[in-house]
Design a protein around this motif. Structure first.
Motif, PDB file in Angstrom:
ATOM      1  N   VAL A 161      13.335   4.412  -3.985  1.00 32.44           N
ATOM      2  CA  VAL A 161      12.066   5.014  -3.540  1.00 32.44           C
ATOM      3  C   VAL A 161      12.369   6.110  -2.528  1.00 32.44           C
ATOM      4  CG1 VAL A 161       9.880   4.590  -2.334  1.00 32.44           C
ATOM      5  CG2 VAL A 161      10.748   2.895  -3.932  1.00 32.44           C
ATOM      6  N   GLU A 162      11.853   7.289  -2.824  1.00 34.79           N
ATOM      7  CA  GLU A 162      11.954   8.422  -1.901  1.00 34.79           C
ATOM      8  C   GLU A 162      10.709   8.339  -1.019  1.00 34.79           C
ATOM      9  OE1 GLU A 162      14.331  11.077  -3.368  1.00 34.79           O
ATOM     10  OE2 GLU A 162      14.368  11.790  -1.292  1.00 34.79           O
ATOM     11  N   THR A 163      10.863   8.041   0.234  1.00 31.84           N
ATOM     12  CA  THR A 163       9.677   7.834   1.080  1.00 31.84           C
ATOM     13  C   THR A 163       9.011   9.174   1.387  1.00 31.84           C
ATOM     14  OG1 THR A 163      10.763   8.097   3.200  1.00 31.84           O
ATOM     15  CG2 THR A 163      10.813   5.892   2.230  1.00 31.84           C
ATOM     16  N   ASN A 164       7.784   9.090   1.871  1.00 30.90           N
ATOM     17  CA  ASN A 164       7.047  10.312   2.223  1.00 30.90           C
ATOM     18  C   ASN A 164       7.729  11.054   3.373  1.00 30.90           C
ATOM     19  OD1 ASN A 164       5.340   9.609   0.207  1.00 30.90           O
ATOM     20  ND2 ASN A 164       3.692   8.858   1.546  1.00 30.90           N
ATOM     21  N   GLU A 165       8.644  10.354   4.047  1.00 32.53           N
ATOM     22  CA  GLU A 165       9.406  11.005   5.144  1.00 32.53           C
ATOM     23  C   GLU A 165      10.750  11.523   4.610  1.00 32.53           C
ATOM     24  OE1 GLU A 165       8.045   7.742   5.613  1.00 32.53           O
ATOM     25  OE2 GLU A 165       6.283   8.827   6.375  1.00 32.53           O
ATOM     26  N   HIS A 166      10.884  11.609   3.279  1.00 29.96           N
ATOM     27  CA  HIS A 166      12.086  12.131   2.610  1.00 29.96           C
ATOM     28  C   HIS A 166      13.340  11.313   2.902  1.00 29.96           C
ATOM     29  CE1 HIS A 166       9.587  15.365   1.356  1.00 29.96           C
ATOM     30  NE2 HIS A 166       9.274  15.619   2.611  1.00 29.96           N
ATOM     31  N   CYS A 167      13.143  10.019   2.902  1.00 32.25           N
ATOM     32  CA  CYS A 167      14.278   9.133   3.139  1.00 32.25           C
ATOM     33  C   CYS A 167      14.409   8.253   1.897  1.00 32.25           C
ATOM     34  CB  CYS A 167      13.932   8.351   4.409  1.00 32.25           C
ATOM     35  SG  CYS A 167      14.916   6.946   4.706  1.00 32.25           S
ATOM     36  N   ARG A 168      15.632   7.995   1.435  1.00 36.79           N
ATOM     37  CA  ARG A 168      15.828   7.148   0.237  1.00 36.79           C
ATOM     38  C   ARG A 168      15.919   5.685   0.621  1.00 36.79           C
ATOM     39  NH1 ARG A 168      18.739   8.773  -5.144  1.00 36.79           N
ATOM     40  NH2 ARG A 168      17.048  10.153  -5.678  1.00 36.79           N
ATOM     41  N   ARG A 169      15.103   4.849  -0.022  1.00 39.64           N
ATOM     42  CA  ARG A 169      15.186   3.417   0.253  1.00 39.64           C
ATOM     43  C   ARG A 169      15.511   2.711  -1.063  1.00 39.64           C
ATOM     44  NH1 ARG A 169      11.931   2.860   5.242  1.00 39.64           N
ATOM     45  NH2 ARG A 169      12.036   0.611   5.108  1.00 39.64           N
ATOM     46  N   TYR A 170      16.252   1.624  -0.977  1.00 41.01           N
ATOM     47  CA  TYR A 170      16.659   0.859  -2.160  1.00 41.01           C
ATOM     48  C   TYR A 170      16.002  -0.512  -2.076  1.00 41.01           C
ATOM     49  CZ  TYR A 170      19.919   4.670  -2.419  1.00 41.01           C
ATOM     50  OH  TYR A 170      20.450   5.935  -2.473  1.00 41.01           O
ATOM     51  N   ILE A 171      15.121  -0.802  -3.044  1.00 42.57           N
ATOM     52  CA  ILE A 171      14.293  -2.007  -2.953  1.00 42.57           C
ATOM     53  C   ILE A 171      14.871  -3.120  -3.814  1.00 42.57           C
ATOM     54  CG2 ILE A 171      11.914  -2.859  -3.049  1.00 42.57           C
ATOM     55  CD1 ILE A 171      12.224  -0.229  -1.527  1.00 42.57           C
ATOM     56  N   ASN A 172      15.043  -4.272  -3.189  1.00 36.13           N
ATOM     57  CA  ASN A 172      15.559  -5.437  -3.894  1.00 36.13           C
ATOM     58  C   ASN A 172      14.395  -6.326  -4.319  1.00 36.13           C
ATOM     59  OD1 ASN A 172      16.580  -8.178  -4.213  1.00 36.13           O
ATOM     60  ND2 ASN A 172      18.516  -7.299  -3.518  1.00 36.13           N
ATOM     61  N   ALA A 173      14.350  -6.653  -5.599  1.00 34.29           N
ATOM     62  CA  ALA A 173      13.188  -7.362  -6.161  1.00 34.29           C
ATOM     63  C   ALA A 173      12.923  -8.703  -5.483  1.00 34.29           C
ATOM     64  CB  ALA A 173      13.395  -7.589  -7.646  1.00 34.29           C
ATOM     65  N   GLY A 174      13.969  -9.378  -5.042  1.00 38.28           N
ATOM     66  CA  GLY A 174      13.785 -10.688  -4.429  1.00 38.28           C
ATOM     67  C   GLY A 174      13.033 -10.611  -3.110  1.00 38.28           C
ATOM     68  N   GLU A 175      13.099  -9.459  -2.450  1.00 39.49           N
ATOM     69  CA  GLU A 175      12.597  -9.376  -1.075  1.00 39.49           C
ATOM     70  C   GLU A 175      11.181  -8.842  -0.954  1.00 39.49           C
ATOM     71  OE1 GLU A 175      15.682  -6.951   0.538  1.00 39.49           O
ATOM     72  OE2 GLU A 175      17.161  -8.490   0.110  1.00 39.49           O
ATOM     73  N   VAL A 176      10.834  -7.882  -1.762  1.00 39.85           N
ATOM     74  CA  VAL A 176       9.530  -7.228  -1.583  1.00 39.85           C
ATOM     75  C   VAL A 176       8.853  -6.955  -2.931  1.00 39.85           C
ATOM     76  CG1 VAL A 176      10.157  -6.045   0.556  1.00 39.85           C
ATOM     77  CG2 VAL A 176      10.553  -4.926  -1.608  1.00 39.85           C
ATOM     78  N   SER A 177       7.537  -6.716  -2.894  1.00 36.72           N
ATOM     79  CA  SER A 177       6.803  -6.320  -4.098  1.00 36.72           C
ATOM     80  C   SER A 177       6.441  -4.845  -3.975  1.00 36.72           C
ATOM     81  CB  SER A 177       5.493  -7.080  -4.231  1.00 36.72           C
ATOM     82  OG  SER A 177       5.714  -8.433  -4.147  1.00 36.72           O
ATOM     83  N   VAL A 178       6.152  -4.273  -5.124  1.00 38.18           N
ATOM     84  CA  VAL A 178       5.787  -2.861  -5.176  1.00 38.18           C
ATOM     85  C   VAL A 178       4.474  -2.737  -5.927  1.00 38.18           C
ATOM     86  CG1 VAL A 178       6.456  -0.701  -6.294  1.00 38.18           C
ATOM     87  CG2 VAL A 178       8.140  -1.974  -5.002  1.00 38.18           C
ATOM     88  N   ARG A 179       3.566  -1.945  -5.422  1.00 35.69           N
ATOM     89  CA  ARG A 179       2.285  -1.704  -6.113  1.00 35.69           C
ATOM     90  C   ARG A 179       2.161  -0.223  -6.409  1.00 35.69           C
ATOM     91  NH1 ARG A 179       2.161  -6.135  -6.394  1.00 35.69           N
ATOM     92  NH2 ARG A 179       1.089  -7.806  -5.360  1.00 35.69           N
ATOM     93  N   GLY A 180       1.458   0.069  -7.495  1.00 30.15           N
ATOM     94  CA  GLY A 180       1.131   1.470  -7.751  1.00 30.15           C
ATOM     95  C   GLY A 180       0.100   1.930  -6.735  1.00 30.15           C
ATOM     96  N   LEU A 181       0.034   3.207  -6.494  1.00 28.38           N
ATOM     97  CA  LEU A 181      -0.965   3.691  -5.525  1.00 28.38           C
ATOM     98  C   LEU A 181      -2.353   3.690  -6.131  1.00 28.38           C
ATOM     99  CD1 LEU A 181       0.770   6.629  -3.637  1.00 28.38           C
ATOM    100  CD2 LEU A 181       0.504   4.237  -2.964  1.00 28.38           C
ATOM    101  N   TYR A 182      -2.417   3.854  -7.452  1.00 31.92           N
ATOM    102  CA  TYR A 182      -3.726   3.924  -8.116  1.00 31.92           C
ATOM    103  C   TYR A 182      -3.798   2.862  -9.200  1.00 31.92           C
ATOM    104  CZ  TYR A 182      -3.222   8.293  -5.728  1.00 31.92           C
ATOM    105  OH  TYR A 182      -2.978   9.215  -4.760  1.00 31.92           O
ATOM    106  N   GLY A 183      -4.038   1.611  -8.800  1.00 28.82           N
ATOM    107  CA  GLY A 183      -4.165   0.542  -9.784  1.00 28.82           C
ATOM    108  C   GLY A 183      -2.910  -0.278  -9.874  1.00 28.82           C
ATOM    109  N   TYR A 184      -2.827  -1.070 -10.946  1.00 29.46           N
ATOM    110  CA  TYR A 184      -1.800  -2.107 -11.089  1.00 29.46           C
ATOM    111  C   TYR A 184      -0.395  -1.516 -11.187  1.00 29.46           C
ATOM    112  CZ  TYR A 184       0.978  -5.443 -13.755  1.00 29.46           C
ATOM    113  OH  TYR A 184       1.978  -6.227 -14.230  1.00 29.46           O
ATOM    114  N   VAL A 185      -0.216  -0.423 -11.945  1.00 32.51           N
ATOM    115  CA  VAL A 185       1.136   0.152 -12.078  1.00 32.51           C
ATOM    116  C   VAL A 185       1.312   1.282 -11.074  1.00 32.51           C
ATOM    117  CG1 VAL A 185       2.770   1.304 -13.572  1.00 32.51           C
ATOM    118  CG2 VAL A 185       1.252  -0.430 -14.507  1.00 32.51           C
TER     119      VAL A 185
END
Ligand code: BTN
Length: 276
Positions: A252-276
């Protein structure tokens, strides 16, 4: 053979007749009703069942979803199944199996339907068609006292030929039938998932990385180049998803232009506009 609704039943013979694998699904335990196929698979694994053993049922009374949720599992047109794996690699690689299961399931659905049908993946492992979730995957890892993997159970709930959903989930849930108009042969779909899974698993096993599967996964990744909200307990943030790493983390490229690597076990991800 037909089930109580007069539709094609899930049977060992029906799946085996379509099966082209070497080890995946070579032993099948099939029932018309059970508690949870993940629990049944775990018991079989504890009794020494071989890797590739598959448990299938038409209805679950104690179906479990991710993050402690209930997986509603009524009779009629679904597939509830769990496969036992006995990997010989280290536990830190186990989360990649869920990515392999999602890719394999999406590929199999596309094969069984027709070349026009596309099955998307919401990272890490929900299968989505027409904005509706049609399959959820629950991967459970069991360890030996020495820290090695004892077994991994990959459970899938697939809304195959479901004709309607209760109001409380109708907005997010869909079925292959409702999204494509195609009533699939469920036995054939299970055999096809096993074939894709075995193939993809062996590719992964040879390099212990998702690198050779990344392109096919990202082709179906619905979050790709889309805005996401990362529900990190340490602090939520938003950004743009731009693919997965060779270990299956979401980039994930954050809005602050920083790259983050998300591990599925730790966090969930939601779409900004609806389920995806
Ligand atoms: C999710 O929450 O998205 C994952 C749902 C996984 C459900 C399947 S159905 C077969 C297997 N048995 C269970 O109890 N759960 C999984």
């Amino acid at each position: 053979m037909r089930n109580e609704t007069g539709k094609e039943a899930l049977t060992v013979e029906g799946i085996s007749a379509e099966l082209l694998t070497k080890w995946a699904g070579r032993r099948i335990v099939c029932s018309s009703e059970t508690g949870s196929t993940n629990d049944d698979a775990r018991e079989l694994a504890d009794d020494g069942a071989a890797g590739g053993t598959l448990v299938v049922t038409e209805k679950q009374n104690k179906g479990r979803g991710r993050q402690g949720r209930v997986w509603e599992s009524p009779f009629g047109g679904s597939i509830f199944m769990s496969c036992i794996l006995r990997p010989d690699f280290s536990p830190d690689k186990a989360s990649m199996l869920t990515i392999i299961a999602a890719l394999s399931t999406a590929e199999a659905i596309e094969d069984i339907c027709d070349s026009e049908v596309k099955a998307g993946i919401k990272w890490p492992n929900d299968i989505v068609m027409g904005g509706h979730k049609i399959c959820g995957i629950l991967t459970e890892l069991h360890m030996n006292p020495d820290g090695s993997i004892k077994d991994v159970i990959i459970g899938e709930g697939i809304n195959a030929n479901i004709e309607s959903f209760p109001e409380n989930i109708a907005a997010t849930a869909g079925s292959i039938l409702l999204e494509t108009g195609i009533r699939i042969d469920r036995n054939k779909l299970i055999a096809c998932i096993m074939l894709h899974f075995e193939h993809n698993y062996e590719i992964f096993r040879s390099v212990l990385s998702l690198a050779p599967l990344k392109e096919e996964y990202e082709k179906r990744l619905l979050n790709m180049n889309k805005g996401v909200r990362v529900l990190d307990p340490a602090g939520e943030y938003e950004g743009t998803a731009c693919g997965i790493t060779e270990a299956g983390e979401l980039i994930v490229e954050t809005n602050e232009h920083c790259r983050r690597y998300i591990n599925a076990g730790e966090v969930s991800v939601r779409g900004l506009y609806g389920y995806v």
